[in-house]
Design a protein around this motif. Structure first.
Motif, PDB file in Angstrom:
ATOM      1  N   VAL A  69       0.870  -1.171   0.000  1.00 23.81           N
ATOM      2  CA  VAL A  69       0.000   0.000   0.000  1.00 23.81           C
ATOM      3  C   VAL A  69       0.906   1.220   0.000  1.00 23.81           C
ATOM      4  N   TYR A  70       0.686   2.103  -0.966  1.00 20.79           N
ATOM      5  CA  TYR A  70       1.462   3.335  -1.097  1.00 20.79           C
ATOM      6  C   TYR A  70       0.569   4.511  -0.731  1.00 20.79           C
ATOM      7  N   GLN A  71       1.117   5.420   0.058  1.00 20.87           N
ATOM      8  CA  GLN A  71       0.404   6.628   0.417  1.00 20.87           C
ATOM      9  C   GLN A  71       1.396   7.777   0.311  1.00 20.87           C
ATOM     10  N   ASN A  72       1.033   8.800  -0.441  1.00 21.82           N
ATOM     11  CA  ASN A  72       1.933   9.938  -0.664  1.00 21.82           C
ATOM     12  C   ASN A  72       3.308   9.497  -1.167  1.00 21.82           C
ATOM     13  N   GLY A  73       3.320   8.498  -2.051  1.00 17.91           N
ATOM     14  CA  GLY A  73       4.566   8.053  -2.667  1.00 17.91           C
ATOM     15  C   GLY A  73       5.414   7.115  -1.833  1.00 17.91           C
ATOM     16  N   GLU A  74       4.935   6.766  -0.622  1.00 19.98           N
ATOM     17  CA  GLU A  74       5.711   5.890   0.267  1.00 19.98           C
ATOM     18  C   GLU A  74       4.974   4.576   0.508  1.00 19.98           C
ATOM     19  N   VAL A  75       5.750   3.500   0.720  1.00 19.03           N
ATOM     20  CA  VAL A  75       5.149   2.224   1.106  1.00 19.03           C
ATOM     21  C   VAL A  75       4.764   2.332   2.581  1.00 19.03           C
ATOM     22  N   VAL A  76       3.480   2.175   2.869  1.00 19.03           N
ATOM     23  CA  VAL A  76       3.024   2.269   4.258  1.00 19.03           C
ATOM     24  C   VAL A  76       2.569   0.918   4.809  1.00 19.03           C
ATOM     25  N   LYS A  77       2.455  -0.079   3.940  1.00 18.38           N
ATOM     26  CA  LYS A  77       2.076  -1.413   4.395  1.00 18.38           C
ATOM     27  C   LYS A  77       2.499  -2.426   3.347  1.00 18.38           C
ATOM     28  N   THR A  78       3.010  -3.571   3.806  1.00 17.94           N
ATOM     29  CA  THR A  78       3.371  -4.676   2.913  1.00 17.94           C
ATOM     30  C   THR A  78       2.719  -5.948   3.439  1.00 17.94           C
ATOM     31  N   ILE A  79       2.059  -6.659   2.539  1.00 22.92           N
ATOM     32  CA  ILE A  79       1.418  -7.931   2.873  1.00 22.92           C
ATOM     33  C   ILE A  79       1.950  -8.956   1.885  1.00 22.92           C
ATOM     34  N   VAL A  80       2.531 -10.045   2.393  1.00 26.43           N
ATOM     35  CA  VAL A  80       3.101 -11.067   1.514  1.00 26.43           C
ATOM     36  C   VAL A  80       2.302 -12.354   1.645  1.00 26.43           C
ATOM     37  N   GLY A  81       1.977 -12.948   0.502  1.00 24.65           N
ATOM     38  CA  GLY A  81       1.296 -14.234   0.501  1.00 24.65           C
ATOM     39  C   GLY A  81      -0.212 -14.117   0.384  1.00 24.65           C
ATOM     40  N   VAL A  82      -0.845 -15.286   0.341  1.00 25.76           N
ATOM     41  CA  VAL A  82      -2.292 -15.364   0.174  1.00 25.76           C
ATOM     42  C   VAL A  82      -2.941 -15.460   1.547  1.00 25.76           C
ATOM     43  N   MET A  83      -4.054 -14.786   1.700  1.00 24.19           N
ATOM     44  CA  MET A  83      -4.828 -14.912   2.932  1.00 24.19           C
ATOM     45  C   MET A  83      -6.302 -14.817   2.591  1.00 24.19           C
ATOM     46  N   PRO A  84      -7.166 -15.320   3.474  1.00 18.81           N
ATOM     47  CA  PRO A  84      -8.603 -15.227   3.210  1.00 18.81           C
ATOM     48  C   PRO A  84      -9.046 -13.768   3.186  1.00 18.81           C
ATOM     49  N   LYS A  85     -10.112 -13.508   2.453  1.00 19.77           N
ATOM     50  CA  LYS A  85     -10.591 -12.133   2.287  1.00 19.77           C
ATOM     51  C   LYS A  85     -10.813 -11.403   3.621  1.00 19.77           C
ATOM     52  N   PRO A  86     -11.477 -12.021   4.617  1.00 21.54           N
ATOM     53  CA  PRO A  86     -11.707 -11.286   5.867  1.00 21.54           C
ATOM     54  C   PRO A  86     -10.405 -10.815   6.526  1.00 21.54           C
ATOM     55  N   LYS A  87      -9.381 -11.645   6.467  1.00 29.38           N
ATOM     56  CA  LYS A  87      -8.094 -11.277   7.062  1.00 29.38           C
ATOM     57  C   LYS A  87      -7.446 -10.143   6.261  1.00 29.38           C
ATOM     58  N   LEU A  88      -7.537 -10.225   4.944  1.00 28.57           N
ATOM     59  CA  LEU A  88      -6.955  -9.185   4.097  1.00 28.57           C
ATOM     60  C   LEU A  88      -7.680  -7.853   4.307  1.00 28.57           C
ATOM     61  N   VAL A  89      -8.998  -7.904   4.398  1.00 32.86           N
ATOM     62  CA  VAL A  89      -9.772  -6.683   4.657  1.00 32.86           C
ATOM     63  C   VAL A  89      -9.344  -6.074   5.991  1.00 32.86           C
ATOM     64  N   LYS A  90      -9.126  -6.933   6.992  1.00 39.51           N
ATOM     65  CA  LYS A  90      -8.688  -6.446   8.307  1.00 39.51           C
ATOM     66  C   LYS A  90      -7.310  -5.784   8.193  1.00 39.51           C
ATOM     67  N   GLU A  91      -6.415  -6.389   7.408  1.00 40.19           N
ATOM     68  CA  GLU A  91      -5.080  -5.821   7.195  1.00 40.19           C
ATOM     69  C   GLU A  91      -5.155  -4.429   6.553  1.00 40.19           C
ATOM     70  N   LEU A  92      -6.171  -4.238   5.727  1.00 39.01           N
ATOM     71  CA  LEU A  92      -6.325  -2.982   4.976  1.00 39.01           C
ATOM     72  C   LEU A  92      -7.263  -1.981   5.664  1.00 39.01           C
ATOM     73  N   GLU A  93      -7.732  -2.335   6.841  1.00 43.56           N
ATOM     74  CA  GLU A  93      -8.740  -1.540   7.533  1.00 43.56           C
ATOM     75  C   GLU A  93      -8.365  -0.058   7.682  1.00 43.56           C
ATOM     76  N   ALA A  94      -7.122   0.203   7.942  1.00 43.58           N
ATOM     77  CA  ALA A  94      -6.681   1.596   8.128  1.00 43.58           C
ATOM     78  C   ALA A  94      -6.915   2.441   6.872  1.00 43.58           C
ATOM     79  N   PHE A  95      -6.962   1.772   5.716  1.00 40.81           N
ATOM     80  CA  PHE A  95      -7.086   2.493   4.441  1.00 40.81           C
ATOM     81  C   PHE A  95      -8.516   2.473   3.906  1.00 40.81           C
ATOM     82  N   ILE A  96      -9.274   1.435   4.267  1.00 44.67           N
ATOM     83  CA  ILE A  96     -10.627   1.295   3.714  1.00 44.67           C
ATOM     84  C   ILE A  96     -11.720   1.433   4.762  1.00 44.67           C
ATOM     85  N   GLY A  97     -11.321   1.393   6.051  1.00 49.25           N
ATOM     86  CA  GLY A  97     -12.282   1.422   7.149  1.00 49.25           C
ATOM     87  C   GLY A  97     -13.123   2.648   7.119  1.00 49.25           C
TER      88      GLY A  97
END
Length: 109
Positions: A81-109
């Motif tokens: 996840v890039y914000q203002n040109g910087e990497v602010v979050k890195t997620i590696v590998g496959v995960m179920p959708k609910p877990k991925l949504v939780k990982e992205l909560e700060a950006f989509i919440g």
């Protein structure tokens, strides 16, 4: 590729990602990567559901080695996840959708 996601490349990465006015989730993937294919529908669903808050782009690491190398992408799938040109979050590998949504909560919440 889903309707809510778009492809980016070494040539367009700066404009598509680094200069975006909202957070951008970049899916680093390759056609031969089974886990990437498994994650693709989940990425498309997240992109469609949260397009107002998050831009989602896909970068084929085989076709765009420059960007992949610049950001140290060694394993795929990797989601940055890039914000203002910087990497602010890195997620590696496959995960179920609910877990991925939780990982992205700060950006989509």
């Amino acid at each position: 590729m889903g309707a809510a996601t778009k492809d980016t490349s070494d040539a367009t990465f700066e404009a598509d990602v680094l200069k975006s006015d909202k957070p951008v989730l970049v899916d680093f993937w390759a056609p031969w990567c089974g886990p990437c294919k498994a994650l693709a529908p989940v990425i498309d669903e997240i992109a469609a559901a949260h397009s107002d808050k998050l831009t989602v782009v896909k970068l084929n690491t085989d076709d765009n080695p420059q960007t992949s190398q610049k950001y140290g992408i060694t394993g795929i799938p990797t989601l940055n996840v890039y914000q203002n040109g910087e990497v602010v979050k890195t997620i590696v590998g496959v995960m179920p959708k609910p877990k991925l949504v939780k990982e992205l909560e700060a950006f989509i919440g």
